[in-house]
Write a protein that holds these residues in place. Structure first.
Motif, mmCIF file in Angstrom:
data_model
loop_
_atom_site.group_PDB
_atom_site.id
_atom_site.type_symbol
_atom_site.label_atom_id
_atom_site.label_comp_id
_atom_site.label_asym_id
_atom_site.label_seq_id
_atom_site.Cartn_x
_atom_site.Cartn_y
_atom_site.Cartn_z
ATOM 1 N N GLU A 146 0.728 20.278 -7.195
ATOM 2 C CA GLU A 146 1.605 20.677 -8.304
ATOM 3 C C GLU A 146 2.868 21.358 -7.780
ATOM 4 O OE1 GLU A 146 1.481 23.243 -12.481
ATOM 5 O OE2 GLU A 146 -0.311 23.111 -11.233
ATOM 6 N N LYS A 147 2.708 22.185 -6.762
ATOM 7 C CA LYS A 147 3.859 22.905 -6.209
ATOM 8 C C LYS A 147 4.912 21.956 -5.652
ATOM 9 C CE LYS A 147 5.145 26.512 -2.896
ATOM 10 N NZ LYS A 147 4.642 27.560 -1.963
ATOM 11 N N TYR A 148 4.473 20.879 -4.996
ATOM 12 C CA TYR A 148 5.418 19.972 -4.338
ATOM 13 C C TYR A 148 5.639 18.661 -5.099
ATOM 14 C CZ TYR A 148 5.529 23.244 -0.521
ATOM 15 O OH TYR A 148 5.723 24.388 0.234
ATOM 16 N N GLY A 149 5.044 18.538 -6.272
ATOM 17 C CA GLY A 149 5.305 17.372 -7.107
ATOM 18 C C GLY A 149 4.787 16.066 -6.544
ATOM 19 N N ILE A 150 3.651 16.122 -5.832
ATOM 20 C CA ILE A 150 3.042 14.902 -5.290
ATOM 21 C C ILE A 150 1.584 14.852 -5.735
ATOM 22 C CG2 ILE A 150 4.639 14.721 -3.349
ATOM 23 C CD1 ILE A 150 2.526 15.960 -1.568
ATOM 24 N N GLN A 151 0.818 13.885 -5.227
ATOM 25 C CA GLN A 151 -0.554 13.695 -5.703
ATOM 26 C C GLN A 151 -1.580 13.972 -4.602
ATOM 27 O OE1 GLN A 151 -1.298 10.212 -8.266
ATOM 28 N NE2 GLN A 151 0.883 9.724 -8.057
ATOM 29 N N MET B 14 0.835 -1.201 0.000
ATOM 30 C CA MET B 14 0.000 0.000 0.000
ATOM 31 C C MET B 14 0.872 1.254 0.000
ATOM 32 S SD MET B 14 -3.135 -0.597 2.663
ATOM 33 C CE MET B 14 -4.529 -1.644 2.288
ATOM 34 N N ASN B 15 0.366 2.282 -0.671
ATOM 35 C CA ASN B 15 1.000 3.592 -0.579
ATOM 36 C C ASN B 15 0.622 4.239 0.743
ATOM 37 O OD1 ASN B 15 2.271 3.854 -3.225
ATOM 38 N ND2 ASN B 15 0.195 3.867 -4.047
ATOM 39 N N THR B 16 1.476 5.119 1.212
ATOM 40 C CA THR B 16 1.171 5.909 2.402
ATOM 41 C C THR B 16 0.537 7.223 1.962
ATOM 42 O OG1 THR B 16 3.017 4.953 3.627
ATOM 43 C CG2 THR B 16 2.157 7.038 4.444
ATOM 44 N N LEU C 116 -10.153 5.292 4.398
ATOM 45 C CA LEU C 116 -8.953 5.271 3.561
ATOM 46 C C LEU C 116 -8.064 4.051 3.813
ATOM 47 C CD1 LEU C 116 -7.816 9.011 3.669
ATOM 48 C CD2 LEU C 116 -8.746 7.798 1.685
ATOM 49 N N GLN C 117 -8.205 3.442 4.972
ATOM 50 C CA GLN C 117 -7.269 2.369 5.342
ATOM 51 C C GLN C 117 -7.375 1.117 4.473
ATOM 52 O OE1 GLN C 117 -7.970 2.274 9.673
ATOM 53 N NE2 GLN C 117 -5.821 2.868 9.962
ATOM 54 N N ASP C 118 -8.449 0.990 3.701
ATOM 55 C CA ASP C 118 -8.535 -0.128 2.754
ATOM 56 C C ASP C 118 -7.582 0.066 1.584
ATOM 57 O OD1 ASP C 118 -10.445 -1.425 4.216
ATOM 58 O OD2 ASP C 118 -12.149 -0.602 3.101
ATOM 59 N N ARG C 119 -7.165 1.316 1.358
ATOM 60 C CA ARG C 119 -6.351 1.640 0.180
ATOM 61 C C ARG C 119 -4.970 2.187 0.507
ATOM 62 N NH1 ARG C 119 -10.654 5.614 -2.181
ATOM 63 N NH2 ARG C 119 -11.304 5.549 0.005
ATOM 64 N N TYR C 120 -4.803 2.720 1.704
ATOM 65 C CA TYR C 120 -3.554 3.390 2.053
ATOM 66 C C TYR C 120 -3.104 3.036 3.468
ATOM 67 C CZ TYR C 120 -4.644 6.796 -1.725
ATOM 68 O OH TYR C 120 -4.926 7.408 -2.924
ATOM 69 N N ILE C 121 -1.825 3.247 3.711
ATOM 70 C CA ILE C 121 -1.321 3.357 5.081
ATOM 71 C C ILE C 121 -1.495 4.824 5.440
ATOM 72 C CG2 ILE C 121 0.713 3.206 6.570
ATOM 73 C CD1 ILE C 121 1.777 1.077 4.567
ATOM 74 N N VAL C 122 -2.327 5.096 6.427
ATOM 75 C CA VAL C 122 -2.696 6.482 6.741
ATOM 76 C C VAL C 122 -1.798 7.058 7.833
ATOM 77 C CG1 VAL C 122 -4.546 8.017 7.527
ATOM 78 C CG2 VAL C 122 -5.094 6.030 6.079
ATOM 79 N N LYS C 123 -1.252 8.221 7.548
ATOM 80 C CA LYS C 123 -0.537 9.007 8.547
ATOM 81 C C LYS C 123 -1.267 10.337 8.651
ATOM 82 C CE LYS C 123 3.895 8.816 9.213
ATOM 83 N NZ LYS C 123 5.377 8.897 9.151
ATOM 84 N N PHE D 190 1.234 10.834 -1.569
ATOM 85 C CA PHE D 190 -0.180 11.208 -1.601
ATOM 86 C C PHE D 190 -0.569 11.999 -0.353
ATOM 87 C CE2 PHE D 190 0.312 7.391 -4.109
ATOM 88 C CZ PHE D 190 -0.461 7.624 -5.235
ATOM 89 N N PHE D 191 -1.523 12.920 -0.537
ATOM 90 C CA PHE D 191 -2.092 13.626 0.619
ATOM 91 C C PHE D 191 -3.549 13.950 0.317
ATOM 92 C CE2 PHE D 191 -1.105 17.103 -2.157
ATOM 93 C CZ PHE D 191 -1.907 18.189 -1.792
#
Length: 202
Positions: free
Chosen positions: A151-156, A18-20, A38-45, A126-127
């Motif tokens: 877009e500013k930080y190059g993440i999704q 899983m992605n975090t 969200l925990q079905d799809r991600y490791i949530v922090k 991801f965030f």
């Protein structure tokens, strides 16, 4: 001669890790639905970054309950010192405007940009945010702020309106189950004043 059945190879399909995701949390009530969702799809922090919250006693209550919810769902909570000066600077030109106006849009931008920045620092791709759980929040403006920060930080930015599919109703039920405090205003001093004025008119 003893005949034996042909050997069958046991194929194990590798499980994709899983992605975090870094989840900006506005309060424990909204997070109580979004985290397990969200925990079905991600490791949530989780990240608690809300310099808009006033007064400090309210900030401490929300942070304390967010710690409890994070622990309840087995997640990590990131947080730091409250910095109301950041919020004051961001909304200063728009303090005269009502709720659900540019004053709120700037608050979305402030919190989501900090979330994207923190995710980038932590190496998280991801965030997203719990803000969209509330029926008082405008999702298209949250989405706009999330996309700009991504877009500013190059993440999704994980794009999901969490109030849909009974998300708000489920958050209310879960927060009651966990004995969480439900707030009567969004958090800032301006929304607090507006809430107090509404109660006086009732």
């Amino acid at each position: 001669m003893i005949s034996r059945p042909p050997l069958r190879l046991s194929l194990q399909i590798p499980v994709k890790p899983m992605n975090t995701i870094l989840l900006h949390t506005c309060c424990a009530c909204c997070a109580s639905y979004v985290i397990p969702h969200l925990q079905d799809r991600y490791i949530v922090k989780n990240l608690f970054f809300n310099p808009n919250i006033h007064p400090m006693e309210e900030y401490n209550i929300r942070l304390s309950e967010m710690k409890l919810v994070s622990e309840h769902f087995g997640t990590v909570l990131e947080y730091g010192k409250c910095r109301p000066e950041l919020w004051n600077k961001a909304v200063a030109p728009y303090r005269h405007l009502p709720e659900r106006s540019r004053r709120c849009w700037e608050c979305y931008h402030l919190r989501l940009e900090e979330t994207a920045k923190k995710a980038s620092e932590l190496g998280i791709e991801f965030f997203t945010t719990t803000l969209s759980v509330s029926p008082h929040k405008i999702y298209r403006k949250i989405l706009e702020a999330g996309r700009i920060a991504a877009e500013k930080y190059g993440i999704q930015f994980h794009e999901e309106d969490f109030k849909k599919k009974n998300g708000f109703k489920l958050s209310v039920e879960k927060s009651r189950e966990l004995g969480l405090t439900r707030q009567h205003y969004c958090g800032c001093i301006l929304s607090l004043r507006e809430a107090e004025e509404r109660r006086k008119r009732e």
